[in-house]
Scaffold this motif. Structure first.
Motif, PDB file in Angstrom:
ATOM      1  N   ILE A 221     -33.918  74.545 -67.504  1.00 26.39           N
ATOM      2  CA  ILE A 221     -32.837  74.987 -68.371  1.00 26.39           C
ATOM      3  C   ILE A 221     -31.528  74.502 -67.773  1.00 26.39           C
ATOM      4  O   ILE A 221     -31.282  74.662 -66.572  1.00 26.39           O
ATOM      5  CB  ILE A 221     -32.820  76.516 -68.572  1.00 26.39           C
ATOM      6  CG1 ILE A 221     -31.663  76.905 -69.508  1.00 26.39           C
ATOM      7  CG2 ILE A 221     -32.746  77.276 -67.257  1.00 26.39           C
ATOM      8  CD1 ILE A 221     -31.706  78.349 -69.984  1.00 26.39           C
TER       9      ILE A 221
ATOM     10  N   VAL B 191     -30.978  68.175 -74.028  1.00 30.55           N
ATOM     11  CA  VAL B 191     -32.004  68.945 -74.736  1.00 30.55           C
ATOM     12  C   VAL B 191     -32.588  68.118 -75.878  1.00 30.55           C
ATOM     13  O   VAL B 191     -33.810  68.020 -76.046  1.00 30.55           O
ATOM     14  CB  VAL B 191     -31.424  70.277 -75.268  1.00 30.55           C
ATOM     15  CG1 VAL B 191     -32.400  70.932 -76.255  1.00 30.55           C
ATOM     16  CG2 VAL B 191     -31.133  71.235 -74.118  1.00 30.55           C
TER      17      VAL B 191
ATOM     18  N   GLN C 158     -35.841  71.046 -71.202  1.00 28.72           N
ATOM     19  CA  GLN C 158     -36.504  71.769 -72.293  1.00 28.72           C
ATOM     20  C   GLN C 158     -35.598  72.808 -72.957  1.00 28.72           C
ATOM     21  O   GLN C 158     -35.721  73.078 -74.148  1.00 28.72           O
ATOM     22  CB  GLN C 158     -37.774  72.459 -71.771  1.00 28.72           C
ATOM     23  CG  GLN C 158     -38.888  71.498 -71.398  1.00 28.72           C
ATOM     24  CD  GLN C 158     -38.593  70.718 -70.126  1.00 28.72           C
ATOM     25  OE1 GLN C 158     -38.149  71.288 -69.121  1.00 28.72           O
ATOM     26  NE2 GLN C 158     -38.832  69.415 -70.165  1.00 28.72           N
ATOM     27  N   PHE C 159     -34.703  73.390 -72.172  1.00 25.46           N
ATOM     28  CA  PHE C 159     -33.839  74.448 -72.687  1.00 25.46           C
ATOM     29  C   PHE C 159     -32.396  74.212 -72.260  1.00 25.46           C
ATOM     30  O   PHE C 159     -32.132  73.549 -71.255  1.00 25.46           O
ATOM     31  CB  PHE C 159     -34.289  75.826 -72.177  1.00 25.46           C
ATOM     32  CG  PHE C 159     -35.669  76.226 -72.612  1.00 25.46           C
ATOM     33  CD1 PHE C 159     -35.883  76.782 -73.864  1.00 25.46           C
ATOM     34  CD2 PHE C 159     -36.758  76.031 -71.773  1.00 25.46           C
ATOM     35  CE1 PHE C 159     -37.160  77.145 -74.271  1.00 25.46           C
ATOM     36  CE2 PHE C 159     -38.037  76.390 -72.170  1.00 25.46           C
ATOM     37  CZ  PHE C 159     -38.246  76.949 -73.415  1.00 25.46           C
TER      38      PHE C 159
ATOM     39  N   THR D  88     -33.144  74.932 -77.740  1.00 23.85           N
ATOM     40  CA  THR D  88     -34.151  73.927 -77.422  1.00 23.85           C
ATOM     41  C   THR D  88     -34.075  72.872 -78.514  1.00 23.85           C
ATOM     42  O   THR D  88     -33.270  72.994 -79.454  1.00 23.85           O
ATOM     43  CB  THR D  88     -35.553  74.540 -77.310  1.00 23.85           C
ATOM     44  OG1 THR D  88     -36.460  73.570 -76.763  1.00 23.85           O
ATOM     45  CG2 THR D  88     -36.080  75.015 -78.651  1.00 23.85           C
ATOM     46  N   SER D  89     -34.868  71.839 -78.401  1.00 25.45           N
ATOM     47  CA  SER D  89     -34.858  70.804 -79.443  1.00 25.45           C
ATOM     48  C   SER D  89     -35.833  71.178 -80.545  1.00 25.45           C
ATOM     49  O   SER D  89     -36.785  71.943 -80.331  1.00 25.45           O
ATOM     50  CB  SER D  89     -35.230  69.449 -78.855  1.00 25.45           C
ATOM     51  OG  SER D  89     -36.580  69.449 -78.419  1.00 25.45           O
TER      52      SER D  89
ATOM     53  N   TYR E  22     -39.327  70.083 -79.363  1.00 25.30           N
ATOM     54  CA  TYR E  22     -39.967  70.905 -78.334  1.00 25.30           C
ATOM     55  C   TYR E  22     -40.447  72.230 -78.923  1.00 25.30           C
ATOM     56  O   TYR E  22     -41.538  72.708 -78.587  1.00 25.30           O
ATOM     57  CB  TYR E  22     -39.015  71.165 -77.166  1.00 25.30           C
ATOM     58  CG  TYR E  22     -39.691  71.835 -75.989  1.00 25.30           C
ATOM     59  CD1 TYR E  22     -40.466  71.100 -75.099  1.00 25.30           C
ATOM     60  CD2 TYR E  22     -39.591  73.212 -75.780  1.00 25.30           C
ATOM     61  CE1 TYR E  22     -41.122  71.703 -74.035  1.00 25.30           C
ATOM     62  CE2 TYR E  22     -40.235  73.819 -74.717  1.00 25.30           C
ATOM     63  CZ  TYR E  22     -41.001  73.068 -73.842  1.00 25.30           C
ATOM     64  OH  TYR E  22     -41.657  73.672 -72.795  1.00 25.30           O
TER      65      TYR E  22
ATOM     66  N   VAL F  44     -41.702  78.366 -75.549  1.00 25.32           N
ATOM     67  CA  VAL F  44     -40.445  78.902 -76.076  1.00 25.32           C
ATOM     68  C   VAL F  44     -40.538  80.419 -76.204  1.00 25.32           C
ATOM     69  O   VAL F  44     -39.632  81.156 -75.791  1.00 25.32           O
ATOM     70  CB  VAL F  44     -40.099  78.259 -77.436  1.00 25.32           C
ATOM     71  CG1 VAL F  44     -38.844  78.903 -78.028  1.00 25.32           C
ATOM     72  CG2 VAL F  44     -39.898  76.754 -77.283  1.00 25.32           C
TER      73      VAL F  44
END
Length: 335
Positions: free
Chosen positions: A36, A79, A85-86, A221-222, A225, A233
Protein backbone atom coordinates in the motif's frame (compact mmCIF):
# COMPACT_ATOMS: atom_id res chain seq x y z
CA UNK A 1 -8.44 -61.19 15.44
CA UNK A 2 -5.33 -60.38 13.55
CA UNK A 3 -7.38 -59.08 10.56
CA UNK A 4 -9.47 -56.95 12.92
CA UNK A 5 -6.34 -55.38 14.40
CA UNK A 6 -4.95 -54.59 10.97
CA UNK A 7 -8.19 -52.92 9.88
CA UNK A 8 -8.34 -50.93 13.09
CA UNK A 9 -4.77 -49.71 12.67
CA UNK A 10 -5.47 -48.70 9.10
CA UNK A 11 -8.58 -46.78 10.16
CA UNK A 12 -6.54 -44.84 12.72
CA UNK A 13 -3.74 -44.17 10.27
CA UNK A 14 -5.96 -42.48 7.66
CA UNK A 15 -7.09 -39.49 9.80
CA UNK A 16 -3.55 -39.15 11.17
CA UNK A 17 -2.19 -39.00 7.64
CA UNK A 18 -4.80 -36.45 6.67
CA UNK A 19 -3.97 -34.37 9.76
CA UNK A 20 -0.29 -34.43 8.88
CA UNK A 21 -1.05 -33.44 5.30
CA UNK A 22 -3.31 -30.59 6.43
CA UNK A 23 -0.74 -29.34 8.94
CA UNK A 24 1.90 -29.39 6.26
CA UNK A 25 -0.34 -27.39 3.95
CA UNK A 26 -0.90 -24.65 6.54
CA UNK A 27 2.74 -24.63 7.56
CA UNK A 28 3.89 -23.96 4.03
CA UNK A 29 1.11 -21.57 3.00
CA UNK A 30 2.69 -18.15 2.47
CA UNK A 31 0.80 -14.94 3.11
CA UNK A 32 -0.06 -12.93 0.00
CA UNK A 33 2.38 -10.03 -0.32
CA UNK A 34 0.72 -6.71 -1.10
CA UNK A 35 1.90 -3.11 -0.99
CA UNK A 36 0.00 0.00 0.00
CA UNK A 37 1.36 3.40 -0.98
CA UNK A 38 0.36 6.09 1.51
CA UNK A 39 -0.03 9.82 0.91
CA UNK A 40 2.89 11.93 2.12
CA UNK A 41 5.10 10.53 4.86
CA UNK A 42 4.78 8.32 7.93
CA UNK A 43 2.64 10.23 10.43
CA UNK A 44 0.70 8.89 13.43
CA UNK A 45 -2.60 9.89 11.84
CA UNK A 46 -2.36 6.76 9.70
CA UNK A 47 -2.99 4.91 12.95
CA UNK A 48 -5.52 2.33 11.62
CA UNK A 49 -2.99 0.97 9.12
CA UNK A 50 -0.29 0.74 11.78
CA UNK A 51 -2.63 -0.96 14.26
CA UNK A 52 -3.75 -3.45 11.61
CA UNK A 53 -0.09 -4.31 11.03
CA UNK A 54 0.97 -4.36 14.68
CA UNK A 55 -1.99 -6.39 15.92
CA UNK A 56 -1.67 -8.96 13.14
CA UNK A 57 -5.03 -8.14 11.56
CA UNK A 58 -3.54 -8.17 8.06
CA UNK A 59 -1.89 -11.50 8.79
CA UNK A 60 -5.23 -12.93 9.96
CA UNK A 61 -6.48 -12.21 6.45
CA UNK A 62 -3.51 -13.96 4.85
CA UNK A 63 -1.82 -10.69 3.87
CA UNK A 64 1.77 -9.55 4.27
CA UNK A 65 1.56 -5.78 3.83
CA UNK A 66 4.39 -3.41 2.94
CA UNK A 67 4.01 0.35 3.49
CA UNK A 68 5.45 2.85 1.02
CA UNK A 69 4.95 6.62 0.85
CA UNK A 70 4.52 9.00 -2.09
CA UNK A 71 2.50 11.97 -3.28
CA UNK A 72 -1.12 11.36 -4.23
CA UNK A 73 -0.65 11.64 -8.00
CA UNK A 74 2.17 9.08 -8.02
CA UNK A 75 0.15 6.76 -5.81
CA UNK A 76 -2.78 6.73 -8.20
CA UNK A 77 -0.58 6.17 -11.24
CA UNK A 78 1.20 3.29 -9.48
CA UNK A 79 -2.07 1.68 -8.40
CA UNK A 80 -3.49 1.92 -11.92
CA UNK A 81 -0.31 0.48 -13.42
CA UNK A 82 -0.25 -2.43 -10.97
CA UNK A 83 3.05 -1.35 -9.38
CA UNK A 84 1.28 -1.43 -6.00
CA UNK A 85 -1.97 -3.12 -5.06
CA UNK A 86 -3.45 -0.45 -2.80
CA UNK A 87 -3.21 3.29 -2.25
CA UNK A 88 -4.25 5.67 0.52
CA UNK A 89 -4.42 9.13 -1.13
CA UNK A 90 -6.80 12.01 -0.46
CA UNK A 91 -10.22 11.95 -2.09
CA UNK A 92 -9.72 15.08 -4.21
CA UNK A 93 -6.74 13.49 -5.97
CA UNK A 94 -8.77 10.34 -6.64
CA UNK A 95 -11.56 12.35 -8.28
CA UNK A 96 -9.01 14.14 -10.46
CA UNK A 97 -7.35 10.86 -11.45
CA UNK A 98 -10.62 9.17 -12.44
CA UNK A 99 -11.76 12.25 -14.35
CA UNK A 100 -8.55 12.01 -16.36
CA UNK A 101 -9.05 8.36 -17.26
CA UNK A 102 -6.97 6.65 -14.57
CA UNK A 103 -8.83 3.41 -13.67
CA UNK A 104 -8.88 3.50 -9.87
CA UNK A 105 -11.66 2.59 -7.47
CA UNK A 106 -12.41 3.80 -3.93
CA UNK A 107 -13.18 0.58 -2.04
CA UNK A 108 -13.27 2.15 1.45
CA UNK A 109 -14.14 5.80 2.17
CA UNK A 110 -12.01 5.74 5.29
CA UNK A 111 -12.29 9.47 6.01
CA UNK A 112 -15.95 10.42 5.95
CA UNK A 113 -15.10 14.11 5.67
CA UNK A 114 -12.33 16.30 4.35
CA UNK A 115 -9.85 17.97 6.66
CA UNK A 116 -9.79 21.38 4.98
CA UNK A 117 -10.59 24.44 7.10
CA UNK A 118 -10.24 28.19 7.32
CA UNK A 119 -7.97 29.00 10.26
CA UNK A 120 -7.72 32.49 11.75
CA UNK A 121 -6.83 34.28 14.95
CA UNK A 122 -9.92 35.02 17.00
CA UNK A 123 -8.73 38.61 17.41
CA UNK A 124 -9.41 39.08 13.66
CA UNK A 125 -13.15 39.09 14.29
CA UNK A 126 -13.69 36.34 11.71
CA UNK A 127 -16.55 33.99 12.56
CA UNK A 128 -18.22 33.15 9.22
CA UNK A 129 -17.14 33.09 5.56
CA UNK A 130 -18.82 36.47 5.05
CA UNK A 131 -16.29 37.95 7.50
CA UNK A 132 -13.49 37.10 5.04
CA UNK A 133 -14.55 39.97 2.77
CA UNK A 134 -11.62 42.36 2.38
CA UNK A 135 -9.30 40.06 4.37
CA UNK A 136 -5.98 38.57 3.26
CA UNK A 137 -6.53 34.82 2.96
CA UNK A 138 -3.71 32.42 2.05
CA UNK A 139 -3.98 29.20 0.06
CA UNK A 140 -1.13 27.03 -1.19
CA UNK A 141 -2.11 27.33 -4.87
CA UNK A 142 -4.95 28.34 -7.15
CA UNK A 143 -5.28 24.71 -8.18
CA UNK A 144 -5.60 23.34 -4.66
CA UNK A 145 -8.82 21.81 -3.30
CA UNK A 146 -8.65 24.41 -0.52
CA UNK A 147 -8.99 27.20 -3.09
CA UNK A 148 -12.14 25.57 -4.48
CA UNK A 149 -13.47 25.22 -0.93
CA UNK A 150 -12.88 28.94 -0.35
CA UNK A 151 -14.74 29.78 -3.58
CA UNK A 152 -17.70 27.64 -2.55
CA UNK A 153 -17.78 29.15 0.95
CA UNK A 154 -17.86 32.68 -0.42
CA UNK A 155 -20.53 31.78 -2.96
CA UNK A 156 -22.76 30.28 -0.29
CA UNK A 157 -22.30 33.44 1.77
CA UNK A 158 -23.60 35.47 -1.18
CA UNK A 159 -20.14 36.80 -1.93
CA UNK A 160 -17.41 36.13 -4.49
CA UNK A 161 -13.80 35.01 -4.38
CA UNK A 162 -13.06 38.49 -5.74
CA UNK A 163 -14.23 39.91 -2.41
CA UNK A 164 -11.22 38.23 -0.76
CA UNK A 165 -7.56 39.23 -1.03
CA UNK A 166 -6.18 35.79 -1.93
CA UNK A 167 -2.47 35.23 -1.44
CA UNK A 168 -0.43 32.19 -2.47
CA UNK A 169 1.82 30.92 0.31
CA UNK A 170 3.74 27.64 0.22
CA UNK A 171 2.94 24.73 2.52
CA UNK A 172 6.08 25.25 4.60
CA UNK A 173 5.36 28.92 5.25
CA UNK A 174 1.58 29.15 5.49
CA UNK A 175 1.31 28.61 9.25
CA UNK A 176 4.00 31.20 9.96
CA UNK A 177 2.16 33.64 7.69
CA UNK A 178 -0.86 33.36 9.99
CA UNK A 179 1.11 33.43 13.23
CA UNK A 180 3.05 36.54 12.18
CA UNK A 181 -0.12 38.32 10.92
CA UNK A 182 1.07 38.49 7.32
CA UNK A 183 -2.39 37.19 6.45
CA UNK A 184 -5.71 37.27 8.28
CA UNK A 185 -6.62 33.64 7.57
CA UNK A 186 -5.39 30.50 5.84
CA UNK A 187 -7.29 27.67 4.14
CA UNK A 188 -5.37 24.58 5.14
CA UNK A 189 -5.68 21.44 7.28
CA UNK A 190 -7.92 21.48 10.33
CA UNK A 191 -5.31 19.35 12.11
CA UNK A 192 -3.14 22.45 12.33
CA UNK A 193 -5.83 24.08 14.47
CA UNK A 194 -4.82 21.84 17.36
CA UNK A 195 -1.11 22.33 16.71
CA UNK A 196 -1.57 26.12 16.81
CA UNK A 197 -3.61 25.88 20.01
CA UNK A 198 -0.86 23.78 21.57
CA UNK A 199 1.58 26.59 20.73
CA UNK A 200 -0.62 29.07 22.57
CA UNK A 201 -2.16 30.73 19.50
CA UNK A 202 -5.77 31.86 20.07
CA UNK A 203 -7.12 30.38 16.86
CA UNK A 204 -10.55 29.78 15.39
CA UNK A 205 -11.72 27.46 12.62
CA UNK A 206 -14.42 27.11 9.96
CA UNK A 207 -14.61 23.56 8.59
CA UNK A 208 -14.69 23.51 4.78
CA UNK A 209 -16.76 20.32 4.76
CA UNK A 210 -19.71 22.21 6.21
CA UNK A 211 -19.96 23.91 2.82
CA UNK A 212 -18.60 21.34 0.38
CA UNK A 213 -18.56 17.59 1.15
CA UNK A 214 -15.17 16.05 0.52
CA UNK A 215 -12.96 13.24 1.76
CA UNK A 216 -9.53 12.94 3.25
CA UNK A 217 -7.63 9.70 2.82
CA UNK A 218 -9.45 6.76 1.23
CA UNK A 219 -8.46 3.21 0.29
CA UNK A 220 -8.13 2.66 -3.44
CA UNK A 221 -7.19 -0.16 -5.75
CA UNK A 222 -7.31 -0.58 -9.51
CA UNK A 223 -10.34 -1.82 -11.39
CA UNK A 224 -8.31 -4.79 -12.63
CA UNK A 225 -6.94 -5.79 -9.22
CA UNK A 226 -10.40 -5.66 -7.69
CA UNK A 227 -11.75 -7.88 -10.45
CA UNK A 228 -8.94 -10.44 -10.26
CA UNK A 229 -8.21 -10.44 -6.51
CA UNK A 230 -11.50 -9.81 -4.67
CA UNK A 231 -10.50 -11.89 -1.64
CA UNK A 232 -7.34 -9.85 -1.04
CA UNK A 233 -9.33 -6.62 -1.29
CA UNK A 234 -11.98 -7.95 1.11
CA UNK A 235 -9.26 -9.13 3.48
CA UNK A 236 -7.51 -5.75 3.50
CA UNK A 237 -10.81 -3.99 4.24
CA UNK A 238 -11.67 -6.46 7.02
CA UNK A 239 -8.29 -5.84 8.67
CA UNK A 240 -8.68 -2.07 8.35
CA UNK A 241 -12.19 -2.18 9.85
CA UNK A 242 -10.97 -4.31 12.74
CA UNK A 243 -8.19 -1.82 13.44
CA UNK A 244 -10.61 1.10 13.38
CA UNK A 245 -12.87 -0.69 15.87
CA UNK A 246 -9.82 -1.51 18.02
CA UNK A 247 -8.86 2.18 18.20
CA UNK A 248 -12.36 3.58 18.70
CA UNK A 249 -13.15 1.16 21.54
CA UNK A 250 -9.66 0.94 23.00
CA UNK A 251 -6.84 2.95 24.54
CA UNK A 252 -6.04 5.75 22.09
CA UNK A 253 -3.06 7.04 24.03
CA UNK A 254 -1.47 3.59 24.02
CA UNK A 255 -1.93 3.17 20.26
CA UNK A 256 -0.57 6.65 19.53
CA UNK A 257 2.55 5.82 21.56
CA UNK A 258 2.98 2.65 19.49
CA UNK A 259 2.54 4.48 16.19
CA UNK A 260 5.03 7.17 17.10
CA UNK A 261 7.60 4.74 18.49
CA UNK A 262 7.39 2.25 15.63
CA UNK A 263 6.46 4.34 12.60
CA UNK A 264 6.72 8.11 13.15
CA UNK A 265 9.41 8.80 15.79
CA UNK A 266 9.78 12.48 14.83
CA UNK A 267 6.34 13.05 16.40
CA UNK A 268 7.55 12.03 19.89
CA UNK A 269 7.35 15.60 21.27
CA UNK A 270 3.76 15.89 19.97
CA UNK A 271 2.34 12.76 21.54
CA UNK A 272 -0.19 14.65 23.68
CA UNK A 273 -1.59 16.79 20.85
CA UNK A 274 -1.70 13.83 18.43
CA UNK A 275 -3.74 11.87 20.98
CA UNK A 276 -6.13 14.80 21.31
CA UNK A 277 -6.49 15.07 17.53
CA UNK A 278 -7.20 11.35 17.17
CA UNK A 279 -9.86 11.53 19.88
CA UNK A 280 -11.50 14.81 18.90
CA UNK A 281 -11.21 14.77 15.11
CA UNK A 282 -10.57 11.31 13.72
CA UNK A 283 -12.80 9.28 16.03
CA UNK A 284 -15.62 11.82 16.26
CA UNK A 285 -15.84 13.17 12.71
CA UNK A 286 -13.44 11.57 10.22
CA UNK A 287 -13.61 7.81 10.70
CA UNK A 288 -17.21 7.83 11.92
CA UNK A 289 -20.44 9.46 10.75
CA UNK A 290 -24.15 8.83 10.71
CA UNK A 291 -23.50 6.79 7.57
CA UNK A 292 -20.95 4.53 9.26
CA UNK A 293 -23.26 4.00 12.23
CA UNK A 294 -25.84 2.57 9.85
CA UNK A 295 -23.57 0.89 7.31
CA UNK A 296 -20.16 0.25 8.84
CA UNK A 297 -16.73 1.84 8.48
CA UNK A 298 -15.73 3.10 5.06
CA UNK A 299 -19.24 3.69 3.75
CA UNK A 300 -19.16 5.65 0.50
CA UNK A 301 -22.00 8.16 0.39
CA UNK A 302 -22.58 8.33 -3.36
CA UNK A 303 -24.61 11.56 -3.19
CA UNK A 304 -21.86 13.28 -1.20
CA UNK A 305 -19.15 12.09 -3.56
CA UNK A 306 -21.27 13.21 -6.53
CA UNK A 307 -21.58 16.73 -5.13
CA UNK A 308 -17.81 16.97 -4.76
CA UNK A 309 -17.32 15.72 -8.33
CA UNK A 310 -19.89 18.14 -9.75
CA UNK A 311 -18.38 21.12 -7.95
CA UNK A 312 -14.88 20.14 -9.11
CA UNK A 313 -16.18 20.18 -12.69
CA UNK A 314 -18.03 23.47 -12.15
CA UNK A 315 -14.83 25.16 -10.98
CA UNK A 316 -12.75 23.55 -13.77
CA UNK A 317 -10.65 21.43 -11.42
CA UNK A 318 -11.50 18.40 -13.59
CA UNK A 319 -12.39 18.23 -17.31
CA UNK A 320 -15.98 17.10 -16.72
CA UNK A 321 -18.20 15.44 -14.15
CA UNK A 322 -18.79 11.69 -14.10
CA UNK A 323 -21.01 9.29 -12.08
CA UNK A 324 -19.71 8.83 -8.55
CA UNK A 325 -20.89 5.21 -8.66
CA UNK A 326 -18.21 4.55 -11.28
CA UNK A 327 -15.55 5.55 -8.75
CA UNK A 328 -16.84 4.62 -5.31
CA UNK A 329 -17.93 1.36 -3.68
CA UNK A 330 -20.90 2.35 -1.54
CA UNK A 331 -20.76 -0.51 0.98
CA UNK A 332 -17.34 -2.17 1.29
CA UNK A 333 -19.02 -5.06 3.11
CA UNK A 334 -20.94 -5.88 -0.09
CA UNK A 335 -17.80 -6.52 -2.15
Amino acid sequence: MRLHAILRAAALAIPLALLALTAGTFATRADEKVTIQIDGAAVPYYLPLYVAQKEGYFKEQGLEVEFLYANAADILNNVAAGNVQFGFPNGDAVISARANGIPVKVVHSTYQRGIGAVLFKNASGIKTPADLVGKKVAVTSYGSPNYIQLQVMMSQAGKSIDDVKVEIVGTGAILDALKSDQVDAIVFSMLRYYALKAEGVDVGMIASDDFLPSHGNVLVTSDSYLASNPQQVKGFIAALDKALKHIVEGDVEKEVKMAIADYAPTFAPQEKVVTEIIKEVFIKTLWQSEDTKANGFGYGNIAGWQKTIDVAAEYKAIPEAFPAADLVVEKPSDL
